[in-house]
Design a protein around this motif. Structure first.
Motif: not given
Lengths: 49, 739
Positions: B99, B102-109, B111-113
């Motif tokens: 997890l 995946r958190y760090w990949s989401t962190f730099v995503d 769309d997430n930003i």
């Protein structure tokens, strides 16, 4: 306390809040494992969210 | 029967019955935490198995037959938990690491930003919308405020009807209720059985007892297993255990707890900074010589600086003395130091030992006795018998030291130190360390608050300036000693001979006392009377460091201030360094930037400015009191008091210093000194400390308004004649002579 120091403090506090907010936001929006593999599912995830 | 019940009830304080009711209520809450007891039992099982596992691992490492249960999730339950589990983290470490990536990949995503920015935007949008809803109310408030201070002076006096009503509620309902609650809290604090029961029950309900037992179970397991991954499981288990507490306590209470904890962290950081700054001050002082002179323009804080330096120097002397005590103790660890301390205490209290010379002389006498004992070939046992039998021997010079089995010399590869040399230094340091009053001598009064704690053994000094409660100030405060300049005179004296000893000598406005050579033209060395030329004051400053040395440490410091360094003769000034206050910084609390103080400071300044304007206008226009003015004054006063307290406790201002040698010919070296309000401004000295100079004059009988003013733009001859000026009098005389 002169104004620049106060401004620096306020903006630093805002920046820290913004960053901590982003950390928490990311924690609650982690992309599911399967969504990374299939783009179609990612769209589904976004809609459902 | 009725009267008996009544008698039973009245015989006890009714608050006991309230406590009974609360206890029953808390017991009844147990239904909300049905699994607290099974969980506690389970942790005891974990602890037992961990202990067995620990022993097993020690006996046969790697082939343990016992499986510890501390890493499995809690399973003992009496009923389904009514509290919804908090599923923030997965149960296993592997899931967590998956997890996390995946958190760090989401962190730099991207769309997430963007999603986050949208979220922030939405939040601001809603805040703005609610703000707009409030705007009309703000408008009404502004209009109302203006009406309070509009140009229609009210003829009313006293308190308005609304304020009287408000005060009635306040005095009849709110204050008594608060007083009763405080009283009840004090009652509970006195009756420990109630709050012990309540605290124990809540510790049980909230699984906090289980957490403590589980911690020990894991600690024992981990000390032999070294299983890093199991830490994660413990973390998840901790969250599981704390779930009932997290869910039970309302959000608002958590908010308050959060603020309190947050504030505590910030204030702890501020305290750490205060201690650091004081350590920096001490380090500055250590680098200075025995004599330090401070100068600066009027109002730059010279006296404050020398007072601050004196306070730090005093603590430094005590710390040095304590260091010597420990150092000598370590050289001869088996010497009965307590017997020596008892001996010294009695002698000091009887004023047989008053200064370093007296102490040295006494110890040397004792050493002479000790040397004789050694020379005569006594063993500790035979000497003890001799002391018992021989009535002529009043005192055991050896203090009962077993010099047969333990050494009485110490070799540090530099020299051989005899036991009694160490004792001499120890006794001198003890004399300095146990001073009951202060070691500061000054020509103005300084308040001091060092506390010496003594239960009959080794006394310990509490020199912490920052944790003093001002409400108890009178109980621990004392003023410094009056300086006697005869102490600092090697030549002629005014009254009697004083031998200079240890201490911190503080002299404000030293130039007025010593003067420079120009001003001393009329005084001669050969004069009968003591004067600045024949008192050898400067020679004393030169030699003073030799007057108070213990174990190679100097226990004397002279700190002075003056307005112009040239105003003090070079002979004195050139002995030490001259410290110039180049710049005085602004006072601010040393709280970290993210502390609630700084977050609210801007808002408070704004409120205070608004209140100042409002209050000035209000008090100018009207004399009555309204509910609004009452609330505004009291709320602002409360906030102001809080800010004053914060500034008092954590306040700091930096003095930028320039250091030069007393010859004033070298390049200035820059340094800093921190004035810490809690230490330096806590009623330490009066800014008008020398105001008694003016007390001898006849008091004025004229108000300032009654002094004559000039009639026009240019003063007439008659008006100028009223100045009692040398120049104007000369002019007048010339006119008269010409006429």
């Amino acid at each position: 306390m002169n104004i620049p120091r106060r401004l620096i403090y306020i903006f630093s506090a805002l920046a820290v809040t913004f960053l901590v907010g982003y950390l928490i936001y990311t924690g609650t929006h982690i992309i599911p494992a399967e969504a990374e593999e299939s783009p179609s599912e990612e769209i589904e995830y976004e809609e459902s969210d | 029967m009725k009267s008996r019940i009544k008698a039973v009830f009245l015989s006890r304080d009714y608050r006991h019955y309230i406590c009974y009711c609360i206890s029953v209520g808390i017991l009844a809450l147990g239904f909300l935490f049905p699994n607290a007891l099974p969980r506690l039992a389970e942790t005891f099982r974990d602890l037992g198995l961990s202990l067995v596992y620990y022993v097993g691992e020690i006996i046969s490492p790697g082939s343990n037959v016992v499986a510890p249960s501390v890493n499995s999730m809690p399973s003992w339950q009496w009923a389904e938990s009514p509290w919804e589990p908090i599923e923030l983290f997965p149960y296993t470490y592997d899931e967590f690491t998956a997890l996390l990536s995946r958190y760090w990949s989401t962190f730099v995503d991207t769309d997430n930003i963007l999603g986050y920015l949208e979220f922030v935007g939405d939040l601001l949008y809603y805040v703005a919308r609610y703000g707009m809803l409030l705007l009309p109310f703000v408008l009404v408030l502004v209009i109302k405020l203006r009406s309070y201070t509009s140009g229609n002076p009210s003829k009313r006096k006293g308190k308005s009807k609304a304020l009287r009503g408000f005060e009635k509620i306040l005095f009849k309902v709110v204050y008594p209720t608060v007083a009763w609650i405080k009283n009840f809290v004090a009652f509970v604090a006195q009756n420990k059985k109630y709050y012990t029961l309540w605290v124990t029950l809540f510790l049980l309900y909230f699984n906090l007892l289980s957490v403590i037992v589980a911690f020990f179970a894991f600690y024992i397991y981990f000390s032999v297993a070294w299983d890093g991954e199991s830490i994660y499981v413990q973390f998840v288990k901790l969250l599981y255990d704390l779930t009932p507490m997290i869910r039970f306590i309302p959000g608002i209470v958590w908010f308050v707890i959060g603020i309190v904890v947050y504030n505590y962290i910030c204030t702890s950081m501020a305290f750490a900074r205060l201690y650091h700054y004081e350590a920096c001050n001490r380090s500055f002082l250590k680098k200075r010589g025995v004599v330090t002179t401070v100068y600066g323009v009027m109002g730059s804080g010279k006296t404050q600086l020398i007072t601050s330096m004196a306070l730090s120097a005093e603590v430094e002397q005590w710390d040095n003395a304590f260091e010597i005590l420990l150092e000598k103790d370590l050289m001869f660890p088996n010497f009965p130091w307590q017997r020596l301390r008892d001996y010294l205490r009695v002698k000091i209290n009887n004023r047989e030992l008053v200064d370093l010379d007296a102490v040295r002389a006494r110890i040397q006498t004792l050493r002479h006795g000790f040397d004789n004992v050694i020379r005569a070939g006594y063993t500790p046992a035979t000497w003890k018998a001799r002391v018992k039998e021989d009535k002529r021997i009043k005192f055991d010079y050896t203090f009962g030291y077993d010099f047969e089995h333990y050494a009485y010399t110490y070799n540090d590869n530099l020299k051989i130190t005899h036991l009694y040399e160490a004792i001499e230094d120890y006794a001198c340091a003890y004399l300095v360390y146990t001073v009951q009053t202060s070691v500061i001598f000054a020509n103005y009064s300084i308040r001091l608050d060092s506390i010496i704690n003594d239960v009959g053994n080794m006394p310990l000094r509490d020199t912490d300036f920052f944790r003093r409660d001002p409400r108890l100030m009178d109980s621990y405060s004392r003023q410094c000693h009056i300086i006697n300049y005869d102490m600092l005179r090697l030549g002629k004296r005014m009254q009697r001979e004083f031998k200079l000893s240890f201490g911190v000598y503080v002299i404000t406005e030293i130039d007025k006392e010593r003067k420079n050579s120009l001003e001393l033209k009329e005084t001669k060395k050969s004069d009968e009377e003591c004067n600045q030329n024949n008192d050898l004051f400067n020679a004393c400053l030169m030699m003073c460091r030799h007057a108070a040395v213990i174990a190679n440490r100097v226990f004397i410091r002279i700190i002075a201030d003056l307005q112009r360094p040239e105003a003090w003769g070079a002979g004195g000034r050139e002995l030490g360094e001259v410290v110039y206050i180049a710049e005085k910084g602004e006072l601010y609390p040393v709280l970290p930037f993210f502390s609630p103080y700084w977050l609210m400071e801007g808002l408070f300044s704004w409120i205070k400015n608004k209140w100042s304007d409002f209050h000035a206008k209000y008090t100018h226009i009207r004399r009555d009191e309204t509910l609004f003015s009452y609330v505004a004054n009291n709320v602002t006063s409360k906030v102001n008091k809080h800010y004053d307290k914060v500034n008092g406790k954590y306040g700091c201002l930096t003095l930028e210093l320039e250091l030069q040698s007393g010859r004033m010919d070298g390049e200035a070296q820059k340094d800093k000194w921190r004035i810490l309000t809690k230490k330096d401004r806590s009623a330490r000295y009066k800014t008008d400390c020398l105001s008694s100079v003016f007390a001898t004059y006849e008091p004025n009988t004229m108000h300032i308004d009654d002094f004559i003013c000039y009639a026009k733009g240019v003063g007439s001859l008659r008006e100028n004649g009223l100045q009692n000026s040398y120049f104007q009098n000369d002019i007048k005389r010339m006119h008269e002579e010409a006429a």
